[in-house]
Write a protein that holds these residues in place. Structure first.
Motif, PDB file in Angstrom:
ATOM      1  N   LEU A  21     -36.646 -33.953 -56.473  1.00 32.92           N
ATOM      2  CA  LEU A  21     -35.729 -32.924 -56.598  1.00 32.92           C
ATOM      3  C   LEU A  21     -35.675 -32.038 -55.176  1.00 32.92           C
ATOM      4  CD1 LEU A  21     -33.230 -31.502 -57.895  1.00 32.92           C
ATOM      5  CD2 LEU A  21     -34.944 -29.883 -59.052  1.00 32.92           C
ATOM      6  N   GLY A  22     -34.463 -32.258 -54.470  1.00 33.61           N
ATOM      7  CA  GLY A  22     -34.562 -31.881 -53.307  1.00 33.61           C
ATOM      8  C   GLY A  22     -33.856 -30.195 -53.882  1.00 33.61           C
ATOM      9  N   CYS A  23     -34.486 -28.980 -53.370  1.00 32.91           N
ATOM     10  CA  CYS A  23     -34.240 -27.792 -53.815  1.00 32.91           C
ATOM     11  C   CYS A  23     -33.399 -26.908 -52.607  1.00 32.91           C
ATOM     12  CB  CYS A  23     -35.212 -26.999 -54.077  1.00 32.91           C
ATOM     13  SG  CYS A  23     -36.240 -27.524 -55.721  1.00 32.91           S
ATOM     14  N   MET A  24     -33.083 -27.468 -51.360  1.00 34.04           N
ATOM     15  CA  MET A  24     -32.475 -26.870 -50.250  1.00 34.04           C
ATOM     16  C   MET A  24     -31.318 -26.137 -50.558  1.00 34.04           C
ATOM     17  SD  MET A  24     -31.193 -28.277 -46.664  1.00 34.04           S
ATOM     18  CE  MET A  24     -29.991 -29.475 -47.183  1.00 34.04           C
ATOM     19  N   THR A  60     -39.056 -28.297 -50.957  1.00 31.34           N
ATOM     20  CA  THR A  60     -38.671 -26.931 -50.294  1.00 31.34           C
ATOM     21  C   THR A  60     -38.927 -27.163 -48.879  1.00 31.34           C
ATOM     22  OG1 THR A  60     -38.109 -24.570 -50.308  1.00 31.34           O
ATOM     23  CG2 THR A  60     -40.327 -25.449 -51.316  1.00 31.34           C
ATOM     24  N   ALA A  61     -38.629 -25.797 -48.013  1.00 30.43           N
ATOM     25  CA  ALA A  61     -39.351 -25.693 -47.075  1.00 30.43           C
ATOM     26  C   ALA A  61     -39.401 -24.051 -46.665  1.00 30.43           C
ATOM     27  CB  ALA A  61     -38.487 -26.378 -45.607  1.00 30.43           C
ATOM     28  N   ASP A  62     -39.896 -23.614 -45.884  1.00 33.61           N
ATOM     29  CA  ASP A  62     -40.116 -22.267 -45.443  1.00 33.61           C
ATOM     30  C   ASP A  62     -38.729 -21.670 -44.608  1.00 33.61           C
ATOM     31  OD1 ASP A  62     -40.320 -23.480 -42.840  1.00 33.61           O
ATOM     32  OD2 ASP A  62     -42.510 -22.260 -42.627  1.00 33.61           O
ATOM     33  N   ILE A  63     -37.977 -22.742 -43.847  1.00 29.51           N
ATOM     34  CA  ILE A  63     -36.759 -22.482 -43.266  1.00 29.51           C
ATOM     35  C   ILE A  63     -35.533 -22.379 -44.108  1.00 29.51           C
ATOM     36  CG2 ILE A  63     -36.014 -24.838 -42.706  1.00 29.51           C
ATOM     37  CD1 ILE A  63     -35.890 -21.826 -40.244  1.00 29.51           C
ATOM     38  N   TYR A  64     -35.838 -22.636 -45.269  1.00 32.66           N
ATOM     39  CA  TYR A  64     -34.475 -22.656 -46.297  1.00 32.66           C
ATOM     40  C   TYR A  64     -34.529 -21.199 -46.692  1.00 32.66           C
ATOM     41  CZ  TYR A  64     -35.214 -27.685 -46.550  1.00 32.66           C
ATOM     42  OH  TYR A  64     -35.333 -29.133 -46.429  1.00 32.66           O
ATOM     43  N   PRO A  66     -34.304 -18.266 -44.352  1.00 34.09           N
ATOM     44  CA  PRO A  66     -35.712 -18.539 -44.629  1.00 34.09           C
ATOM     45  C   PRO A  66     -36.353 -17.798 -45.689  1.00 34.09           C
ATOM     46  CG  PRO A  66     -35.378 -18.000 -42.258  1.00 34.09           C
ATOM     47  CD  PRO A  66     -34.064 -17.454 -43.070  1.00 34.09           C
ATOM     48  N   PHE A  67     -37.495 -18.412 -46.221  1.00 32.83           N
ATOM     49  CA  PHE A  67     -38.186 -17.986 -47.429  1.00 32.83           C
ATOM     50  C   PHE A  67     -37.597 -17.780 -48.728  1.00 32.83           C
ATOM     51  CE2 PHE A  67     -39.992 -15.169 -43.729  1.00 32.83           C
ATOM     52  CZ  PHE A  67     -40.636 -15.983 -43.294  1.00 32.83           C
ATOM     53  N   LEU A  68     -36.216 -17.825 -48.836  1.00 32.47           N
ATOM     54  CA  LEU A  68     -35.596 -17.364 -50.161  1.00 32.47           C
ATOM     55  C   LEU A  68     -35.676 -18.720 -51.157  1.00 32.47           C
ATOM     56  CD1 LEU A  68     -32.068 -15.938 -49.170  1.00 32.47           C
ATOM     57  CD2 LEU A  68     -34.246 -14.881 -49.563  1.00 32.47           C
ATOM     58  N   ASN A  69     -35.849 -19.814 -50.425  1.00 30.47           N
ATOM     59  CA  ASN A  69     -35.934 -20.859 -51.327  1.00 30.47           C
ATOM     60  C   ASN A  69     -37.255 -21.109 -51.884  1.00 30.47           C
ATOM     61  OD1 ASN A  69     -35.697 -24.446 -51.890  1.00 30.47           O
ATOM     62  ND2 ASN A  69     -33.796 -23.481 -51.614  1.00 30.47           N
ATOM     63  N   GLU A  70     -38.379 -20.859 -51.154  1.00 27.63           N
ATOM     64  CA  GLU A  70     -39.721 -20.891 -51.835  1.00 27.63           C
ATOM     65  C   GLU A  70     -39.630 -19.941 -52.683  1.00 27.63           C
ATOM     66  OE1 GLU A  70     -42.508 -22.763 -48.037  1.00 27.63           O
ATOM     67  OE2 GLU A  70     -42.173 -20.470 -48.091  1.00 27.63           O
ATOM     68  N   ILE A  85     -45.460 -30.416 -59.034  1.00 29.18           N
ATOM     69  CA  ILE A  85     -45.689 -30.988 -57.538  1.00 29.18           C
ATOM     70  C   ILE A  85     -45.065 -30.519 -56.651  1.00 29.18           C
ATOM     71  CG2 ILE A  85     -46.380 -32.975 -56.097  1.00 29.18           C
ATOM     72  CD1 ILE A  85     -46.494 -34.655 -59.009  1.00 29.18           C
ATOM     73  N   ILE A  86     -45.467 -29.437 -55.980  1.00 26.63           N
ATOM     74  CA  ILE A  86     -44.692 -28.885 -54.905  1.00 26.63           C
ATOM     75  C   ILE A  86     -44.848 -29.169 -53.443  1.00 26.63           C
ATOM     76  CG2 ILE A  86     -44.254 -26.428 -53.920  1.00 26.63           C
ATOM     77  CD1 ILE A  86     -43.733 -26.394 -56.883  1.00 26.63           C
ATOM     78  N   ALA A  87     -43.685 -29.559 -52.952  1.00 25.68           N
ATOM     79  CA  ALA A  87     -43.929 -30.090 -51.303  1.00 25.68           C
ATOM     80  C   ALA A  87     -42.987 -28.922 -50.440  1.00 25.68           C
ATOM     81  CB  ALA A  87     -43.175 -31.375 -51.140  1.00 25.68           C
ATOM     82  N   THR A  88     -43.616 -28.402 -49.501  1.00 21.75           N
ATOM     83  CA  THR A  88     -42.886 -27.503 -48.572  1.00 21.75           C
ATOM     84  C   THR A  88     -43.007 -28.001 -47.224  1.00 21.75           C
ATOM     85  OG1 THR A  88     -42.036 -25.265 -48.162  1.00 21.75           O
ATOM     86  CG2 THR A  88     -44.697 -25.578 -48.567  1.00 21.75           C
ATOM     87  N   LYS A  89     -42.412 -27.510 -46.175  1.00 20.62           N
ATOM     88  CA  LYS A  89     -42.525 -27.661 -44.860  1.00 20.62           C
ATOM     89  C   LYS A  89     -42.575 -26.798 -43.900  1.00 20.62           C
ATOM     90  CE  LYS A  89     -38.673 -30.299 -45.638  1.00 20.62           C
ATOM     91  NZ  LYS A  89     -38.592 -30.363 -47.192  1.00 20.62           N
TER      92      LYS A  89
END
Length: 336
Positions: A21-24, A60-64, A66-70, A85-89
């Motif tokens: 699931l892409g959360c961007m 997710t990613a820190d740039i989204y 920024p920070f709000l998505n995480e 299972i959490i993936a971030t960038k």
């Protein structure tokens, strides 16, 4: 929980659902609200519904933001961290004021700083899958990956990967610390990494592919037939794929794919996602709505035969021009 099939991602031991699931699009802000307004309540409900269906792999990613998505993901997984299972960038440089600088930073010091920030924003003490989001051409990839490998040894990260890089970079990185996955745009509409031999490199090295935008940034769902179908502020209107004569050529291709989907009694989006799965890769279609996450994850249950794949790929053969995937400025971050 449903029996959505699980797959090995790469060869380092990580097992994930066949579809993530892409959360961007679930939050507003830089790099995030490009598909229109987000609703936090609906977004969290989408993450919870995904888990119920076996879709516990969140990207997710820190740039989204920024920070709000995480931070949104932290709210959604609270009390159930071990089920996800959490993936971030990281790699887009973000200042202490929370503003993106417009540059990339893969230095050892920045990697250490970025992971601590992501751990805090995600409300967790470990990240399952940690990517370098974009290559910092001023820092040797060996330095970046060595720092990422140290995070694994420290227990802050379980597996590492890169995003939007070419074969040479992948080989250099993998020789320093084993990569689990590379993330790149990949769909029936976007097969550049196949044309450039990057997929062959990943297969040779035992590295998985995480395919973002498997529905061609929404084009392959068939709902966009004319320029007026976009919302006024839709970011996609800036993309070459969606402009001028190329737009109408792409609509013709989409309509041919829709005929195949109709024959199978599934949606065009499901067919596009099922194609990526059948190719042996892990798609992470993005959505912020419950009904679409249900539809997307259902695509894991569809089996496509070699004949199906051949038919789809004859509609959009390798090398078909569908338009650049970003505007000129954004393409500078893609180093294939």
């Amino acid at each position: 929980m449903s029996n959505i099939k699980e797959v090995k991602l790469g060869s380092q031991g990580l097992v994930v659902p066949a579809i993530g699931l892409g959360c961007m699009g679930m939050t507003t802000g830089f790099g995030s609200d490009i598909y229109g307004k987000a609703d936090e309540k609906e977004a969290i409900a989408t993450i919870h519904r995904s888990l119920e269906l076996g879709g516990n792999f969140l990207d997710t990613a820190d740039i989204y933001g920024p920070f709000l998505n995480e931070q949104l993901i932290a709210k959604a997984i609270q009390g159930n961290r071990e089920k996800y299972i959490i993936a971030t960038k990281m790699g887009f440089e973000i200042g202490d004021n929370g503003q993106a600088t417009g540059g990339f930073n893969g230095s050892k010091n920045y990697v250490k700083k970025a992971v601590e920030r992501s751990l805090k924003n995600l409300g967790t003490d470990y990240i399952d899958m940690y990517y370098l989001h974009r290559l910092d051409t001023n820092t040797p990839i060996e330095e970046t990956v060595e720092a990422m490998g140290e995070l694994v040894k420290e227990g802050k990260v379980k597996y590492i990967g890169l995003s939007e890089v070419g074969s040479e970079t992948i080989r250099k990185a993998h020789s320093v610390y084993p990569l689990t996955a590379v993330q790149s745009e990949y769909s029936l509409f976007e097969r550049q990494i196949e044309e450039l031999g990057i997929l062959a490199t990943l297969e040779e090295l035992g590295i998985g592919l995480i395919a973002y935008s498997p529905v061609g940034r929404g084009f392959l769902n068939g709902s966009i037939q004319k320029p007026e179908d976009f919302n006024e502020n839709d970011w996609r209107k800036s993309l070459p794929k969606y402009q001028g004569e190329q737009f109408f050529k792409n609509v013709e291709l989409v309509n041919e794919i829709k005929k195949v989907a109709d024959e199978k009694n599934i949606s065009s989006a499901q067919l596009a996602i099922a194609w990526v799965v059948a190719k042996g890769h892990t798609p992470i279609p993005g959505t912020k709505r419950v009904k679409y996450v249900e539809e997307n994850l259902a695509a894991a249950n569809f089996s496509l035969t070699k004949e199906d794949l051949d038919r789809l790929e004859s509609i959009i053969p390798l090398g078909t021009v569908t338009g650049a995937r970003y505007d000129e400025a954004s393409m500078k971050g893609v180093n294939l």
